[in-house]
Design a protein around this motif. Structure first.
Motif, mmCIF file in Angstrom:
data_model
loop_
_atom_site.group_PDB
_atom_site.id
_atom_site.type_symbol
_atom_site.label_atom_id
_atom_site.label_comp_id
_atom_site.label_asym_id
_atom_site.label_seq_id
_atom_site.Cartn_x
_atom_site.Cartn_y
_atom_site.Cartn_z
ATOM 1 N N SER A 24 0.827 -1.208 0.000
ATOM 2 C CA SER A 24 0.000 0.000 0.000
ATOM 3 C C SER A 24 0.863 1.259 0.000
ATOM 4 N N ALA A 66 0.946 4.119 -2.877
ATOM 5 C CA ALA A 66 0.694 5.524 -2.531
ATOM 6 C C ALA A 66 1.823 6.424 -3.012
ATOM 7 N N TRP A 117 0.847 9.456 -5.412
ATOM 8 C CA TRP A 117 1.048 10.792 -4.839
ATOM 9 C C TRP A 117 2.536 10.972 -4.537
#
Length: 229
Positions: free
Chosen positions: A26, A30, A34
């Motif tokens: 995860s 991410a 971003w």
């Protein structure tokens, strides 16, 4: 068919390993979606690996727990513990250690000033200035991307400027003489900053007042000059 055959025993550490893989995947996803996201919090959460592994072992020890303790399980636990301790050490070093990673950086520092200009700055840097009571530390911070924290503290631990993200003009007054350290912490920052010591006026020195012109009627006139007028 027996219950043991229907519910095979699970090897210790597999549940924690699955949770760690999910968290790591995860975080990687991410970071791609971003790019500006600060991911150091993943390192700070590393002690949860040990918490999860310990919880898994405690729950499996309950009556009727189905778990296998073999060499493979012990090796898996050892790897998880090692990963947790390594990530914790990295998190501690990032938060409390000193590292300097900068590109296209120019740095100048002496006993009166401290300045840097950089296109990428990620890490810590500091400079100590000898200041006298009544001096002022004037500066300016221009951050174009990322962020920069600045903290100014004396040798007695007194903090003049808190370590918070700053930008723009800065000015602090020095309460007592001593050595003051300017600590900067950049996180993927680009920009520049400078701090300069402005000396206080010498004790007893007062700014001289401008001389006022004497009006003609108030001017001193001698008696002889008065008779000739």
């Amino acid at each position: 068919m027996s219950d043991a055959a229907a519910c095979p025993r699970r090897r210790v550490g597999t549940l924690t390993l699955g949770a760690v893989l999910v968290a790591a995947g995860s975080g990687m996803l991410a970071s791609l979606l971003w790019p500006g996201l600060e991911l150091s919090w993943l390192l700070k959460l590393s002690p949860l690996i040990l918490v999860a592994l310990g919880t898994e072992v405690l729950l499996s020890a309950r009556k009727g727990g189905k778990i296998r303790y073999d060499w493979a399980g012990m090796l898996l636990c050892l790897l998880l513990v090692g990963a947790g301790l390594t990530m914790y050490a990295a998190a501690w070093y990032v938060q409390n250690g000193e590292y300097f990673n900068a590109y296209n950086c120019s740095r100048y520092a002496n006993e009166a000033s401290y300045r840097m200009e950089y296109s990428y700055f990620d890490g810590f840097d500091s400079h100590t200035l000898p200041l006298e009571a009544g001096d002022r530390l004037e500066g300016r911070i221009d951050t174009y991307s990322g962020w920069l924290e600045v903290e100014v503290a004396g040798e007695d631990g007194n903090t003049l400027l808190e370590g918070v993200p700053l930008n723009g003009e800065q000015s602090v007054e020095v309460p007592r003489s001593g050595l003051y350290t300017v600590l900067v912490h950049g996180r993927r920052a680009s920009g520049c900053f400078f701090f300069e010591a402005v000396k206080a006026p010498e004790a007893g020195a007062e700014p001289s007042a401008p001389e006022e012109a004497i009006a003609p009627e108030e001017a001193d006139v001698s008696p002889d000059q008065a008779e000739n007028t």
